[in-house]
Design a protein around this motif. Structure first.
Motif, mmCIF file in Angstrom:
data_model
loop_
_atom_site.group_PDB
_atom_site.id
_atom_site.type_symbol
_atom_site.label_atom_id
_atom_site.label_comp_id
_atom_site.label_asym_id
_atom_site.label_seq_id
_atom_site.Cartn_x
_atom_site.Cartn_y
_atom_site.Cartn_z
ATOM 1 N N GLU A 119 38.030 -49.308 -43.183
ATOM 2 C CA GLU A 119 37.124 -49.311 -42.033
ATOM 3 C C GLU A 119 37.843 -48.831 -40.771
ATOM 4 O O GLU A 119 37.273 -48.104 -39.955
ATOM 5 N N LYS A 120 39.090 -49.216 -40.610
ATOM 6 C CA LYS A 120 39.854 -48.794 -39.436
ATOM 7 C C LYS A 120 40.036 -47.288 -39.381
ATOM 8 O O LYS A 120 40.164 -46.710 -38.305
ATOM 9 N N ASP A 121 40.070 -46.662 -40.534
ATOM 10 C CA ASP A 121 40.326 -45.222 -40.593
ATOM 11 C C ASP A 121 39.080 -44.382 -40.357
ATOM 12 O O ASP A 121 39.167 -43.151 -40.311
ATOM 13 N N THR A 122 37.913 -45.014 -40.207
ATOM 14 C CA THR A 122 36.700 -44.237 -39.954
ATOM 15 C C THR A 122 36.741 -43.655 -38.541
ATOM 16 O O THR A 122 37.358 -44.219 -37.631
ATOM 17 N N THR A 123 36.066 -42.538 -38.363
ATOM 18 C CA THR A 123 36.096 -41.850 -37.070
ATOM 19 C C THR A 123 35.570 -42.735 -35.949
ATOM 20 O O THR A 123 36.154 -42.806 -34.860
ATOM 21 N N LYS A 124 34.484 -43.444 -36.197
ATOM 22 C CA LYS A 124 33.873 -44.265 -35.160
ATOM 23 C C LYS A 124 34.817 -45.351 -34.676
ATOM 24 O O LYS A 124 34.972 -45.569 -33.462
ATOM 25 N N ILE A 125 35.471 -46.030 -35.613
ATOM 26 C CA ILE A 125 36.357 -47.123 -35.235
ATOM 27 C C ILE A 125 37.589 -46.595 -34.523
ATOM 28 O O ILE A 125 38.023 -47.136 -33.497
ATOM 29 N N TYR A 297 28.177 -37.409 -28.074
ATOM 30 C CA TYR A 297 29.489 -37.332 -28.697
ATOM 31 C C TYR A 297 30.296 -38.616 -28.528
ATOM 32 O O TYR A 297 31.342 -38.779 -29.125
ATOM 33 N N CYS A 298 29.844 -39.533 -27.667
ATOM 34 C CA CYS A 298 30.510 -40.828 -27.543
ATOM 35 C C CYS A 298 29.957 -41.785 -28.593
ATOM 36 O O CYS A 298 28.779 -41.734 -28.938
ATOM 37 N N GLU A 299 30.820 -42.674 -29.074
ATOM 38 C CA GLU A 299 30.405 -43.596 -30.132
ATOM 39 C C GLU A 299 29.502 -44.708 -29.602
ATOM 40 O O GLU A 299 28.683 -45.249 -30.331
ATOM 41 N N PHE A 300 29.664 -45.085 -28.328
ATOM 42 C CA PHE A 300 28.881 -46.164 -27.748
ATOM 43 C C PHE A 300 28.335 -45.737 -26.391
ATOM 44 O O PHE A 300 28.817 -44.782 -25.789
ATOM 45 N N ASN A 301 27.355 -46.475 -25.925
ATOM 46 C CA ASN A 301 26.706 -46.167 -24.659
ATOM 47 C C ASN A 301 27.234 -47.060 -23.545
ATOM 48 O O ASN A 301 27.702 -48.179 -23.800
ATOM 49 N N ILE A 302 27.134 -46.565 -22.334
ATOM 50 C CA ILE A 302 27.399 -47.399 -21.169
ATOM 51 C C ILE A 302 26.111 -48.153 -20.843
ATOM 52 O O ILE A 302 25.053 -47.546 -20.724
#
Length: 741
Positions: A119-125, A297-302
């Protein structure tokens, strides 16, 4: 000598006795191993104390001290780029004193601590990982963590950016091994925020890809006005940014500072290099920005609330009261006067200085024009009137004017027309401002292209309900518009053959309507609009673009050479040498030069130049055309914009009723905006569906999942956030509602 001989004889007897037993032989073998380990650790202790800057003997002299001893001249120091540090950049300006202090081993927690390695190696994480480090130090070489372990553990790499994948920058501090519990250092009992900056010379990239993710991170991790940051990386650095002294952000670093490693990055007065002799150490540090922004392109939102918080912090610091605004104006003017004096001295001394006009943050205030902002005599409704000096600095300088039209009892909207003076220039901006003023609206004509700083931009937009400007950097200023009542509206005055989604993302995340007005060949509804929106053939701009975006485009080639050009393009063989051969042919052949002018006329004409595309191939031609269409000057269709404004005037009356009903039901504050979304009236530009899905409906949405009172929900799940809370010094004292107060 007799005593020495006796001692040697005793040692030999001891060795013989040891060799006679198995335990003794093991003891003798262990001696060189122990000595070796001691020497290795001793070396590490020296390295940790010296940090590559001071010799051990010099360090001992400075501590053990003959007061009458003459201090030798200080050796020159260098920044991370290998450039000798200038005297004015070599000063430590923080209120700390270097001394021997106890620095425990560094420890850290990260958002992915509870995950499997897969899981740590996934792009999102990996892209969104953030770590909280206890006891992080910074010196001229960068940041480091301390460890007394024989085999020290490294921190995982953390992405410092909130940008596209290509621009990510992964970083981790180096490890310094030591057995000493103390070290000589400056100590700051604060949390350091380690981040990267993307394209600092571009206002909107700096704002939405750096400052807002940083502000969001500081809100989550107890950042205060005393907090420090460490700029560990930067991409797309712009020398123009340095010349203009950067964007003013003293509202964040009121008493804190930002550490940089390169003198080129010293562009504001709160930035400085680390000390040249000892490091500076922090109680804790938050590393990374969490890959959070409004773009896909960002994994999370502000969270939407963060934009509101950012606006409040800026306004409270710069212009909320007359006193704060006057303070800022005085500081800015003093800086301008000091710079002018230095230039005069340099000129008098015959020095070669930059002859270009100096950009000042106050010039955009002087250039702004105001329509219908002062009580009218009824004779001339559209005469542009500047704010008088006696009114600058009030909470709302136009409150002496009736906000409600006395003849109709309806509120008059404030419209800002932002003119771009380089690319994407409005050709009839004055006609647009005057047409809106004649229709009864209060209008501001603004240009931000003369050094307008963050404070001035926020000040000019503080009371604007509708922002009309070409799609691009100026739209980024919408973050400083009033949040609601009425719902902020952006009108993108676009060219007919180019559109993009960048600012649609930010508008949706902030709860702003964004509509489009096209005035050009693809936007002709009838003969009247064709007359109002003539096509402007920008020959000067087209030729300029050839030196930047069209370096591989060569016009004027005969058919056989054009075929060769097209084939090499397909094979990606248009090297500078090949291009130069084609250019040399055109330069030496009169008929080719004439043909090049004819083809240029077709290339930048109102229609898609299909004959040019067929002749030279589509790759380089369309690459050039996209930029040409994007940056081309354009007209605004004044009657259509005025008609749209009248519709917005009616909408805001209904908004007040919706907002009042929502307040009685304690409904969400953005209910009027959601009403426009449900009616499909919140976004009139392409790409809306995809952007609404990400920023409003999906798990990554900016709305609904977040609250200033519940930072656990900001951008990441509570499960991801719990390890980070454990890494803070005093999580029980976390005060999310007043972190920057």
């Amino acid at each position: 000598m007799d005593a020495l001989r006796a001692s040697l004889a005793s040692c030999l007897q001891l060795v013989k006795a040891c060799l006679a037993t198995r335990r003794g032989r093991r003891f003798l073998l262990a001696i060189p191993i122990v000595v070796g380990i001691f020497l290795i650790l001793s070396t590490q202790i020296v390295d940790t104390i010296d940090l590559g800057r001071l010799s051990r003997s010099r360090d001992n002299n400075s501590l053990g001290s003959d007061p009458d001893r003459q201090t030798p001249p200080k050796a020159p120091t260098f920044d991370i780029d290998g450039n000798q540090v200038l005297e004015q950049n070599n000063r430590w300006r923080a209120d700390t004193v270097a001394k021997e202090i106890e620095i425990p081993d560094s420890t850290w927690t990260c958002t992915d601590d509870g995950l499997s390695q897969t899981e740590k190696d996934t792009t999102k994480i990996k892209r969104s990982r953030q770590c909280v480090v206890k006891n992080l130090c910074v010196d001229r070489k960068g940041a480091f963590i301390r460890s007394s372990s024989l085999i020290p553990k490294s921190m995982p790499e953390v992405n410092l950016m909130s940008v596209d994948v290509v621009s990510d920058r992964f970083w981790k501090p180096r490890v310094e091994r030591t057995l000493r519990k103390t070290m000589k250092a400056h100590y700051v009992d604060e949390t350091l925020f380690v981040h990267g900056t993307y394209s600092p010379g571009h206002f909107s990239h700096w704002l939405y890809n750096t400052m807002l993710p940083l502000h969001s991170t500081m809100k989550r991790f107890n950042g205060t006005k005393d907090s420090w940051t460490f700029l560990a990386d930067v991409t797309y650095y712009d020398l123009e940014y340095k010349r203009s002294k950067g964007w003013e952000t003293r509202h964040v670093f009121q008493t804190g500072f930002e550490l940089v490693l390169s003198q080129d990055q010293l562009v504001t007065d709160f930035q400085m290099l680390p000390p040249d002799d000892v490091p500076v150490c922090f109680r804790s540090a938050v590393v990374g920005l969490g890959s959070q922004c409004a773009l896909k392109y960002c994994e999370f939102n502000i969270p939407t609330e963060v934009y509101t918080s950012f606006q409040d912090v800026v306004s409270d610091y710069y212009w909320r009261t007359p006193q704060t605004w006057e303070r800022h104006l005085k500081i800015s003017q003093d800086g301008i006067d000091a710079a002018a004096k230095i230039r005069q001295q340099q000129t008098a001394a015959g020095e070669n200085i930059d002859a270009r006009p100096q950009r000042t943050p106050l010039k955009c205030l002087d250039l702004a024009r105001y329509y219908n902002f002062e009580p009218s005599t009824g004779q001339d409704l559209i005469t542009p009137l500047k704010e008088s000096k006696s009114r600058v600095g009030q909470l709302f300088p136009d409150t002496v004017d009736p906000e409600v039209d006395l003849s109709t009892g309806k509120r008059r909207l404030v419209v800002a027309v932002i003119q771009r003076e380089g690319s994407r220039r409005l050709l009839n901006d004055n006609a647009l401002a005057e047409g809106l003023a004649a229709a009864g609206f209060r209008v501001k004509w603004i240009t931000l292209d003369h050094g307008c700083g963050l404070a001035e931009t926020a000040y000019l937009l503080r009371d604007v309900h509708v922002l009309a400007t070409p799609h691009g950097n100026a739209i980024g200023a919408s973050v400083f518009m009033p949040i609601s009542n009425p719902v902020p509206t952006l009108i993108s005055l676009d060219a007919s053959r180019y559109s993009e989604s960048w600012f649609i993302n930010t508008a949706v995340a902030m709860g702003q309507r964004i509509l489009q007005s096209v005035c050009g060949p693809n936007g002709y509804l009838d003969e009247a609009t064709k007359t109002r929106c003539p096509y402007h053939k920008d020959v000067i701009g087209a030729n300029k673009l050839f030196t930047t975006w069209g370096k591989k485009v060569v016009l004027g080639l005969p058919d056989e050479m054009a075929k060769e050009y097209r084939n090499k393009e397909a094979l990606d063989q248009l090297t500078p040498e090949v291009i130069q051969e084609f250019r040399d042919y055109v330069a030496k052949t009169p008929s080719a030069q004439k043909l090049a002018q004819e083809e240029l006329d077709v290339l930048i004409g109102p229609e898609v130049p299909q004959t040019i595309v067929d002749k030279y191939g589509d790759k380089e031609v369309y690459y050039y055309l996209e930029v040409f269409w994007r940056d081309a000057p354009r007209y605004a269709d004044v009657p259509r914009v005025v008609a749209l404004m009248r519709e917005l005037q009616k909408d805001q009356e209904r908004e007040q009723e919706v907002a009042a009903a929502a307040a009685q039901k304690s409904a969400y504050a953005y209910e009027p905006y959601f009403g426009y979304v449900r009616e499909n009236r919140a976004c009139g530009v392409k790409y809306c569906r995809e952007i609404f899905n990400r920023n409003m409906l999906a798990e990554s949405r900016a709305f609904g999942l977040h609250s200033l009172d519940n930072p656990l929900r900001w951008g990441q799940s509570a499960v991801d956030m719990k390890p980070l809370l454990g890494g803070l010094e005093n999580p029980q004292n976390w005060r999310p509602a007043s972190l920057l107060s």
